[in-house]
Scaffold this motif. Structure first.
Motif, PDB file in Angstrom:
ATOM      1  N   THR A 181      27.999  80.936  -1.568  1.00 45.84           N
ATOM      2  CA  THR A 181      27.223  82.020  -0.958  1.00 45.84           C
ATOM      3  C   THR A 181      25.748  81.650  -0.818  1.00 45.84           C
ATOM      4  OG1 THR A 181      28.757  83.596  -1.981  1.00 45.84           O
ATOM      5  CG2 THR A 181      26.690  84.470  -1.145  1.00 45.84           C
ATOM      6  N   ASP A 182      25.242  80.845  -1.749  1.00 45.73           N
ATOM      7  CA  ASP A 182      23.839  80.441  -1.688  1.00 45.73           C
ATOM      8  C   ASP A 182      23.527  79.667  -0.409  1.00 45.73           C
ATOM      9  OD1 ASP A 182      23.584  81.619  -4.127  1.00 45.73           O
ATOM     10  OD2 ASP A 182      23.689  79.749  -5.275  1.00 45.73           O
ATOM     11  N   VAL A 183      24.493  78.863   0.039  1.00 54.13           N
ATOM     12  CA  VAL A 183      24.273  78.085   1.252  1.00 54.13           C
ATOM     13  C   VAL A 183      24.141  79.009   2.460  1.00 54.13           C
ATOM     14  CG1 VAL A 183      25.266  76.313   2.761  1.00 54.13           C
ATOM     15  CG2 VAL A 183      25.498  76.119   0.283  1.00 54.13           C
ATOM     16  N   LYS A 184      24.995  80.014   2.537  1.00 54.84           N
ATOM     17  CA  LYS A 184      24.914  80.958   3.649  1.00 54.84           C
ATOM     18  C   LYS A 184      23.643  81.799   3.569  1.00 54.84           C
ATOM     19  CE  LYS A 184      29.077  82.610   2.857  1.00 54.84           C
ATOM     20  NZ  LYS A 184      30.324  83.414   3.027  1.00 54.84           N
ATOM     21  N   GLN A 185      23.284  82.227   2.376  1.00 48.77           N
ATOM     22  CA  GLN A 185      22.063  83.011   2.225  1.00 48.77           C
ATOM     23  C   GLN A 185      20.826  82.197   2.605  1.00 48.77           C
ATOM     24  OE1 GLN A 185      21.940  86.192   1.679  1.00 48.77           O
ATOM     25  NE2 GLN A 185      24.146  86.413   1.320  1.00 48.77           N
ATOM     26  N   ALA A 186      20.837  80.914   2.300  1.00 48.68           N
ATOM     27  CA  ALA A 186      19.720  80.059   2.701  1.00 48.68           C
ATOM     28  C   ALA A 186      19.619  79.954   4.215  1.00 48.68           C
ATOM     29  CB  ALA A 186      19.886  78.674   2.080  1.00 48.68           C
ATOM     30  N   SER A 187      20.762  79.916   4.879  1.00 51.56           N
ATOM     31  CA  SER A 187      20.755  79.876   6.335  1.00 51.56           C
ATOM     32  C   SER A 187      20.180  81.159   6.919  1.00 51.56           C
ATOM     33  CB  SER A 187      22.178  79.650   6.857  1.00 51.56           C
ATOM     34  OG  SER A 187      22.218  79.670   8.269  1.00 51.56           O
ATOM     35  N   TYR A 188      20.589  82.290   6.351  1.00 51.77           N
ATOM     36  CA  TYR A 188      20.034  83.566   6.821  1.00 51.77           C
ATOM     37  C   TYR A 188      18.524  83.634   6.560  1.00 51.77           C
ATOM     38  CZ  TYR A 188      24.869  85.184   7.159  1.00 51.77           C
ATOM     39  OH  TYR A 188      26.185  85.332   7.493  1.00 51.77           O
ATOM     40  N   ALA A 189      18.095  83.089   5.430  1.00 49.87           N
ATOM     41  CA  ALA A 189      16.680  83.117   5.094  1.00 49.87           C
ATOM     42  C   ALA A 189      15.843  82.290   6.063  1.00 49.87           C
ATOM     43  CB  ALA A 189      16.473  82.614   3.668  1.00 49.87           C
ATOM     44  N   MET A 190      16.466  81.271   6.663  1.00 51.44           N
ATOM     45  CA  MET A 190      15.758  80.447   7.634  1.00 51.44           C
ATOM     46  C   MET A 190      15.730  81.079   9.022  1.00 51.44           C
ATOM     47  SD  MET A 190      14.623  77.822   6.026  1.00 51.44           S
ATOM     48  CE  MET A 190      14.249  76.688   7.359  1.00 51.44           C
ATOM     49  N   GLY A 191      16.326  82.269   9.163  1.00 56.33           N
ATOM     50  CA  GLY A 191      16.301  82.981  10.430  1.00 56.33           C
ATOM     51  C   GLY A 191      17.530  82.803  11.286  1.00 56.33           C
ATOM     52  N   ALA A 192      18.577  82.146  10.777  1.00 57.52           N
ATOM     53  CA  ALA A 192      19.788  81.938  11.556  1.00 57.52           C
ATOM     54  C   ALA A 192      20.585  83.235  11.651  1.00 57.52           C
ATOM     55  CB  ALA A 192      20.651  80.848  10.922  1.00 57.52           C
ATOM     56  N   THR A 193      21.257  83.415  12.779  1.00 59.30           N
ATOM     57  CA  THR A 193      22.127  84.569  12.955  1.00 59.30           C
ATOM     58  C   THR A 193      23.454  84.319  12.240  1.00 59.30           C
ATOM     59  OG1 THR A 193      23.047  83.709  15.015  1.00 59.30           O
ATOM     60  CG2 THR A 193      21.052  85.066  15.181  1.00 59.30           C
ATOM     61  N   LYS A 194      24.277  85.346  12.212  1.00 63.18           N
ATOM     62  CA  LYS A 194      25.585  85.216  11.546  1.00 63.18           C
ATOM     63  C   LYS A 194      26.436  84.164  12.243  1.00 63.18           C
ATOM     64  CE  LYS A 194      29.318  88.000   9.609  1.00 63.18           C
ATOM     65  NZ  LYS A 194      28.910  87.748   8.225  1.00 63.18           N
ATOM     66  N   TRP A 195      26.459  84.197  13.589  1.00 63.26           N
ATOM     67  CA  TRP A 195      27.270  83.226  14.318  1.00 63.26           C
ATOM     68  C   TRP A 195      26.743  81.808  14.106  1.00 63.26           C
ATOM     69  CZ3 TRP A 195      31.300  81.211  16.108  1.00 63.26           C
ATOM     70  CH2 TRP A 195      31.263  80.216  17.060  1.00 63.26           C
ATOM     71  N   GLN A 196      25.402  81.631  14.108  1.00 58.81           N
ATOM     72  CA  GLN A 196      24.846  80.313  13.872  1.00 58.81           C
ATOM     73  C   GLN A 196      25.177  79.806  12.473  1.00 58.81           C
ATOM     74  OE1 GLN A 196      20.745  81.206  14.748  1.00 58.81           O
ATOM     75  NE2 GLN A 196      20.859  80.324  16.820  1.00 58.81           N
ATOM     76  N   THR A 197      25.159  80.711  11.505  1.00 59.27           N
ATOM     77  CA  THR A 197      25.510  80.322  10.139  1.00 59.27           C
ATOM     78  C   THR A 197      26.968  79.892  10.052  1.00 59.27           C
ATOM     79  OG1 THR A 197      23.860  81.843   9.242  1.00 59.27           O
ATOM     80  CG2 THR A 197      25.603  81.119   7.754  1.00 59.27           C
ATOM     81  N   ILE A 198      27.836  80.640  10.715  1.00 56.38           N
ATOM     82  CA  ILE A 198      29.264  80.297  10.692  1.00 56.38           C
ATOM     83  C   ILE A 198      29.503  78.965  11.397  1.00 56.38           C
ATOM     84  CG2 ILE A 198      31.535  80.974  11.549  1.00 56.38           C
ATOM     85  CD1 ILE A 198      30.675  83.883  11.142  1.00 56.38           C
ATOM     86  N   PHE A 199      28.878  78.785  12.556  1.00 53.47           N
ATOM     87  CA  PHE A 199      29.142  77.605  13.382  1.00 53.47           C
ATOM     88  C   PHE A 199      28.529  76.341  12.799  1.00 53.47           C
ATOM     89  CE2 PHE A 199      28.283  74.841  17.057  1.00 53.47           C
ATOM     90  CZ  PHE A 199      29.569  74.721  17.550  1.00 53.47           C
ATOM     91  N   ARG A 200      27.343  76.467  12.178  1.00 54.77           N
ATOM     92  CA  ARG A 200      26.624  75.281  11.711  1.00 54.77           C
ATOM     93  C   ARG A 200      26.738  75.036  10.212  1.00 54.77           C
ATOM     94  NH1 ARG A 200      20.923  75.915  15.129  1.00 54.77           N
ATOM     95  NH2 ARG A 200      21.866  75.903  17.222  1.00 54.77           N
TER      96      ARG A 200
END
Length: 299
Positions: A181-200
């Motif tokens: 979960t920390d990896v996904k939360q870090a992606s959100y913290a960098m401004g990524a959208t949900k789809w960008q987080t899922i895809f990347r």
């Protein structure tokens, strides 16, 4: 009083000691049962492999691969069956992968947590253990008769897709759920959208588990006989499929036909055919291990 307390303590100590000894005995017994089950399974597998190798290794030849089926055992081959199996995988692999991974992503990342979702998850998990002949009957009803595809490569590939789809969904969900979960939360913290987080992030990180589950599921599909027999796969085909609507046979069907004949020669080449399909499965499983190891080092 002190003497009485000491006596009670000794009695409790003895009771605890007896309980622990009983637990140790039960643990050893359970361990022995598990070891015996494992040893029996491995022994039966070894016996089966030795039987197949000793019977079929002498009949392995290039002619067995490049020849078509024949009424004469010395001229019989499995080119049509090999080509039919490849055509089935061409249909089943991309379709089941896209649908399976898409379903897993939706259920893990988008689906709300409610009774309907939990019921859907339970049913998908249960479908992974349904006998393959049930999927054959489903394919016969929907693809063969309702859609009018007949006993074609497309109908067989779609039926095998239904067979392996629950397995891919379960494996993909477990792989996606294992992403920290920390990896996904870090992606959100960098401004990524949900789809960008899922895809990347989510899909690349879970890709080893997804690919491993997919390849192992397709390995099971290659060895299935009941579903494609139910939809009408032929046991004697003297040509390779030319398109998705051609009649076909597959390697398990061809081997099944040879083992059912009374001539010993056909049973020997059936054993040789089993060796070929085992080599294919071993190759696919090796690819799964390689992909898992490679991507685990990367992510």
């Amino acid at each position: 009083m002190k003497f009485a307390d000491t006596t009670v303590s000794n009695e409790r100590y003895e009771e605890n000691t007896q309980r622990l000894s009983k637990r140790h005995i039960w643990n050893k017994a359970f361990k022995g049962i598990c070891f015996g089950a494992m040893a029996f399974s491995i022994l039966m597998l070894i016996v089966l492999l030795i039987r197949i190798l000793t019977q079929g290794i002498g009949f392995l030849s290039w002619d067995l691969i490049v020849n078509f089926a024949s009424r004469n055992a010395e001229d019989a081959g499995m080119l049509a069956a090999l080509a039919g199996t490849i055509w089935l995988m061409v249909v089943a692999a991309p379709l089941s992968f896209v649908l399976g991974v898409g379903t897993a992503v939706y259920m893990e990342e988008y689906a709300p947590v409610n009774r309907f979702t939990k019921l859907l998850q339970t049913n998908i998990s249960n479908l992974a253990g349904v006998p393959s002949v049930v999927f054959g009957l489903l394919g016969l009803t929907i693809f063969n008769r309702l859609l009018g595809l007949g006993a074609s490569v497309l109908a067989g590939g779609l039926t095998l897709s239904l067979l392996v789809l629950p397995i891919i969904v379960v494996a993909s969900r477990e792989a996606i759920n294992a992403v920290p979960t920390d990896v996904k939360q870090a992606s959100y913290a960098m401004g990524a959208t949900k789809w960008q987080t899922i895809f990347r992030i989510v899909i690349p990180t879970s890709l080893p588990g997804i690919l491993t589950g997919t390849i192992l599921a397709l390995s099971r599909a290659i060895g299935e006989t009941a579903p494609i027999l139910v939809i009408g796969a032929l046991t004697y085909v003297a040509s390779t499929p030319s398109d998705l609507f051609s009649n076909f046979t597959a390697m398990p069907v061809q081997i099944y036909d040879w083992t059912g004949r009374p001539q010993e020669e056909f049973q020997n080449i059936a054993a040789a055919g089993i060796i070929i399909i085992l080599l294919m499965l071993f190759f696919m499983n090796s690819i799964a291990v390689f992909i898992r190891t490679k991507f685990q080092k990367r992510f």
